[in-house]
Enzyme design. Structure first.
Site, PDB file in Angstrom:
ATOM      1  N   ALA A   1      77.758  -6.561  82.370  1.00  0.00           N
ATOM      2  CA  ALA A   1      76.500  -7.108  81.868  1.00  0.00           C
ATOM      3  C   ALA A   1      76.422  -6.937  80.358  1.00  0.00           C
ATOM      4  CB  ALA A   1      75.320  -6.382  82.512  1.00  0.00           C
ATOM      5  N   PHE A   2      75.721  -7.845  79.691  1.00  0.00           N
ATOM      6  CA  PHE A   2      75.613  -7.723  78.234  1.00  0.00           C
ATOM      7  C   PHE A   2      74.832  -6.467  77.850  1.00  0.00           C
ATOM      8  CE2 PHE A   2      71.325  -8.529  76.631  1.00  0.00           C
ATOM      9  CZ  PHE A   2      70.660  -8.987  77.748  1.00  0.00           C
ATOM     10  N   LYS A   3      74.053  -5.958  78.781  1.00  0.00           N
ATOM     11  CA  LYS A   3      73.244  -4.773  78.486  1.00  0.00           C
ATOM     12  C   LYS A   3      74.104  -3.534  78.241  1.00  0.00           C
ATOM     13  CE  LYS A   3      68.918  -6.252  80.544  1.00  0.00           C
ATOM     14  NZ  LYS A   3      69.165  -7.569  81.170  1.00  0.00           N
ATOM     15  N   ASP A   4      75.391  -3.606  78.576  1.00  0.00           N
ATOM     16  CA  ASP A   4      76.298  -2.487  78.309  1.00  0.00           C
ATOM     17  C   ASP A   4      76.297  -2.103  76.830  1.00  0.00           C
ATOM     18  OD1 ASP A   4      77.327  -1.829  80.853  1.00  0.00           O
ATOM     19  OD2 ASP A   4      78.722  -3.513  80.795  1.00  0.00           O
TER      20      ASP A   4
ATOM     21  N   ALA B   1      73.038  -0.232  75.958  1.00  0.00           N
ATOM     22  CA  ALA B   1      72.949   1.032  76.695  1.00  0.00           C
ATOM     23  C   ALA B   1      73.959   2.045  76.164  1.00  0.00           C
ATOM     24  CB  ALA B   1      73.164   0.793  78.189  1.00  0.00           C
TER      25      ALA B   1
END
Ligand SMILES: *Cc1c(COP(=O)(O)O)cnc(C)c1O
Length: 471
Positions: free
Chosen positions: A105-108, A111
């Protein structure tokens, strides 16, 4: 660098305090006091800089000296140690694949950056506690207690946060997710970490999880006991590093299209948007001088911003469930930051940003069509972006035909941001393409792991009780 609250009723803070507290005391979002401006010479140099050095140069002004250079370099290098390829789908539309990180996920990116910053601040605090016998003043909460990251997830945020924060000392993570409403891979990603990560399986919807988290942040009693912070994109340490993939996309765009004179067509960018953190980060990159084209916010049925751009009326609503569920947001938290970048000027806003709302029928048909025609598998969020990109490019072509200018396909191109791997949404994607999707090797190991979660009733009292019982 200082950060002020968009609520305009809290003192300014540095990056460290903004990252540790998440939100200002007046519940406003933090915003940098100045947007760094890169010179033309710097931008020229950025064209060929390696990813880690570029990330360091972009983030350094925002961190504003609260992390020493050597540590920040290390944090940046770890944050982006995977690929962000720009893949051609059609003659005019390319896909920036943001799903090659550890949780697909791009949220990696956000985060990983945020977790390492909090880890750094926690170590720094330990060192200062060890060295000094001076008692800290009682209002300096941020340096006394361990940090507890509280996060509600509809699927992707939880996995990225769990993975990013795993093993970070001085930080505990509590993830609330709606029972039965996340995909099997997503559930394994957030329930199999152990250590400092706890998953709460809430007997309700994502909205219920979100409501519990919001109430916890308002609860003076709980905040007295824990240093609560959020790992959603309201946190500057998660929001700001998302600028990086716009820089990486632009590097690849320039390498591909730049002519001998150094000219290249505008890189228009279509971003599948929910809370508008990602697209807002891209607009920050542009505001600091990165030569990006027009921005398009691709939305599903949750179209508050799409309607605002045509009516100038901002009407929030309850989230509507769709197949692109990471964008099911009825009141996008980061939109106020976009308004701030553009100094609340509506006519500038409509020149900078377009938005289209794509329904589920078109989303699924787009996945099927692009698979068949272009042999590319979109996930539902990428499909919303692809459909919006087609509408946007057609509108440019039409405007140009009307003005009788020669239409040149090269000048009308866009990239879409592919924000998640299709395997995370197997039901929708497999039905659309009539094939099963192979599970990437990088997540196969999850299939042998055992889910560990705590069931929780969907109300605040149950949550608080669980927290107070000492878990
Ligand atoms: C979180 C998410 C989005 C929306 O990003 P925002 O920054 O909230 O606009 C889009 N796609 C996927 C797959 C996501 O996980």
């Amino acid at each position: 660098m200082q950060y002020y609250s968009l609520g305009k009723n809290s003192p300014n803070v540095d990056f460290r305090t903004a990252a540790i507290t998440g939100q200002a005391p007046d519940k406003g979002l933090y915003f940098p006091s100045t947007i760094p401006k890169f010179t033309e010479a710097e931008i020229e140099r950025f064209k060929t800089l390696d990813k880690a050095s570029l990330a360091f140069e972009v983030m350094k002004p925002y961190v504003g000296g609260t992390i020493d250079d050597a540590s920040l370099k290390g944090i940046c290098a770890e944050t982006i140690n995977f690929d962000f390829p720009l893949v051609t789908i059609t003659e005019n539309i390319s896909s920036l694949e943001l799903f090659h990180g550890p949780t697909l996920a791009f949220k990696d990116v956000g985060a990983r950056f945020m977790s390492r910053c909090l880890g750094y601040f926690s170590k720094e605090k330990k060192a200062s506690d060890g060295n000094s016998k001076i008692t800290k003043s009682s209002d300096d909460n941020t340096t006394i207690k361990p940090t507890t990251v509280l996060v509600a997830t509809s699927g992707d945020t939880g996995g990225a946060v769990a993975n990013g924060f795993l093993g970070v000392e001085g930080v505990n993570v509590i993830i609330l997710y709606p029972k039965g409403k996340v995909s099997p891979i997503q559930e394994l990603q957030l329930t199999t970490c152990g250590q400092n990560i706890t998953a709460l399986e809430v007997e309700g919807s994502f909205d219920d999880c979100q409501a519990i988290v919001k109430e916890a942040f308002m609860d003076a009693d709980l905040n007295e006991q824990y240093n609560l912070t959020s790992a959603n994109s309201i946190n500057v340490a998660r929001w700001l590093p998302q600028q990086l993939y716009y820089f990486f996309a632009w590097q690849q765009w320039v390498a591909k299209y730049q002519d001998a004179q150094g000219n290249y067509p505008a890189m228009n960018i279509v971003v599948p948007s929910g809370n508008f953190g990602n697209i807002c980060a891209g607009m920050m990159a542009k505001a600091s001088g990165l030569p990006l084209g027009h921005f398009v916010a691709a939305c599903n049925a949750n179209d508050v911003v799409t309607r605002y751009l045509s009516t100038e009326k901002y009407e929030i609503h309850k989230a509507i469930a769709t197949v692109s569920n990471a964008m099911d947001v009825g009141n996008p938290s980061n939109f106020v930051r976009i308004l701030e970048i553009l100094e609340n000027n509506f006519s500038v806003l409509t020149k900078t940003l377009s938005s289209y709302s794509i329904d589920d029928t078109i989303t699924k048909a787009t996945i099927a069509r692009v698979y068949k025609t272009n042999n590319y598998t979109l996930d539902p969020h990428g499909a919303v972006a692809f459909a919006a990109a087609e509408i946007y490019l057609a509108s440019l072509e039409k405007a140009n035909t009307n003005s009788n200018e020669q239409y040149n396909t090269n000048s009308y191109s866009a990239i879409i941001l592919e924000t998640a791997h299709p395997v995370k949404f197997p039901e929708v994607v497999e039905e659309a393409i009539g094939q099963t999707i192979a599970i990437p090797d990088s997540v196969k190991f999850l299939l042998d792991k055992k889910k560990v979660s705590t069931a929780l009733a969907a109300n605040y009292a149950a949550f608080k009780n669980w927290m107070k019982e000492g878990k």
